[in-house]
Design an enzyme around this catalytic site. Sequence first.
Site: not given
Ligand code: ACO
Length: 337
Positions: A118, A259, A289
């Site tokens: 990215c 980004h 993204n």
């Molecule tokens: N729909 C519903 N529930 C979901 C989903 C979904 N799509 N995905 C995960 N969950 C659930 C999980 O299983 C978890 O359930 P549990 O509590 O029963 O275990 C719950 O939601 C919370 O999951 P978390 O992983 O704690 O959720 P979080 O608030 O951390 O959000 C996310 C997840 C959106 C991926 C966040 O961590 C994030 O934004 N991370 C950065 C990701 C990113 O931007 N990556 C790319 C950047 S670098 C690049 O661009 C290459």
Amino acid sequence: MSSAELSVFIRAIGVHTPERKLTNAELSKMVDTSDEWIKTRSGIAERRIAAPGENPSDMGAKAAAKALERAGLTPADVDLLIVATMTPDVPFPSTACLLQAKLGLRRDIPCFDVSAACSGFVYALQVAKDMMRSGAYRRTLVIGSEKLSSVVDWSDRTTCVLFGDGAGAVLLETTPEKNVGLLGNLLGADGNNSELLHCIGGGSAAPATTDSLRDGKHFLRMNGKEVFRHAVRVMAESCERVLAQCDVKSEQVAWFIPHQANSRILEAVASQLNVGMDRFPSNLERYGNTSAASIPLALEEAWTDGKLKHGDLVLIVAFGAGLTWGATLLRWHEPPR
Ligand code: ACO
């Protein structure tokens, strides 16, 4: 005038996104998720998905053709091509070479890919700038083009809701003018955290086998929480360091173009920098993204929306797999429409 004094500016910009929109409602039928969860956690409502056979070289060529058309230039005017992508059409040759052929660029020019996920577009900008300031290359196409739909595991709800496809291209040009275009930049990497966001199959370490395909090794895997934490800290720090390097205060920056990873990451970075979200344009809602394509897509949109004005200071900042990061401060030069 000595060639070391040349500045490099964005002469023109163009984008291309696939027709097909994939909405959160459709995704909710594919995996256990909801429009509400995706919007709240990421700010994304829909993303574009490339058609079968519509590859990064095709999307990138369309974005570049648009930039050339806007500049009133032809493929023969391009002296250097750099493509940033983490989803190359094929392992080799480079997507740049495939794109060169599609665009009909000259054969006496270097064409190569930059692999920084990215952060690829920001990396490519700096490589281009440093090659151009020597005076050896007058005009460079820097293209970010991605087909993330090809590496996403469509049964993994923790990643498949976040990514989309698209391409953006800038045509860079040298000028003897001072204090214009790309002013300051910073790049960094931390390979010790490579496993936070990676794809372990399909390379020479784990070539494709029926077992690796069965085990889904060719898909992107991510530790979302850790990536989030690193992204916020490193993006905010990178902005601060480039501003200090250029002796510019954040109040003087008209627009921050980060980004487009996730709206909560952008909000946290803006808050750490003490900058209002009104100076952080975002198109996450419509594209998700798009990795190396996301900054040129957001930049073009901020410009066509009439936000960016000639002379504005713009700070672009990226973070991605590697881990990699980078930031560039630029003085916007109104490109032709
Ligand atoms: N729909 C519903 N529930 C979901 C989903 C979904 N799509 N995905 C995960 N969950 C659930 C999980 O299983 C978890 O359930 P549990 O509590 O029963 O275990 C719950 O939601 C919370 O999951 P978390 O992983 O704690 O959720 P979080 O608030 O951390 O959000 C996310 C997840 C959106 C991926 C966040 O961590 C994030 O934004 N991370 C950065 C990701 C990113 O931007 N990556 C790319 C950047 S670098 C690049 O661009 C290459």
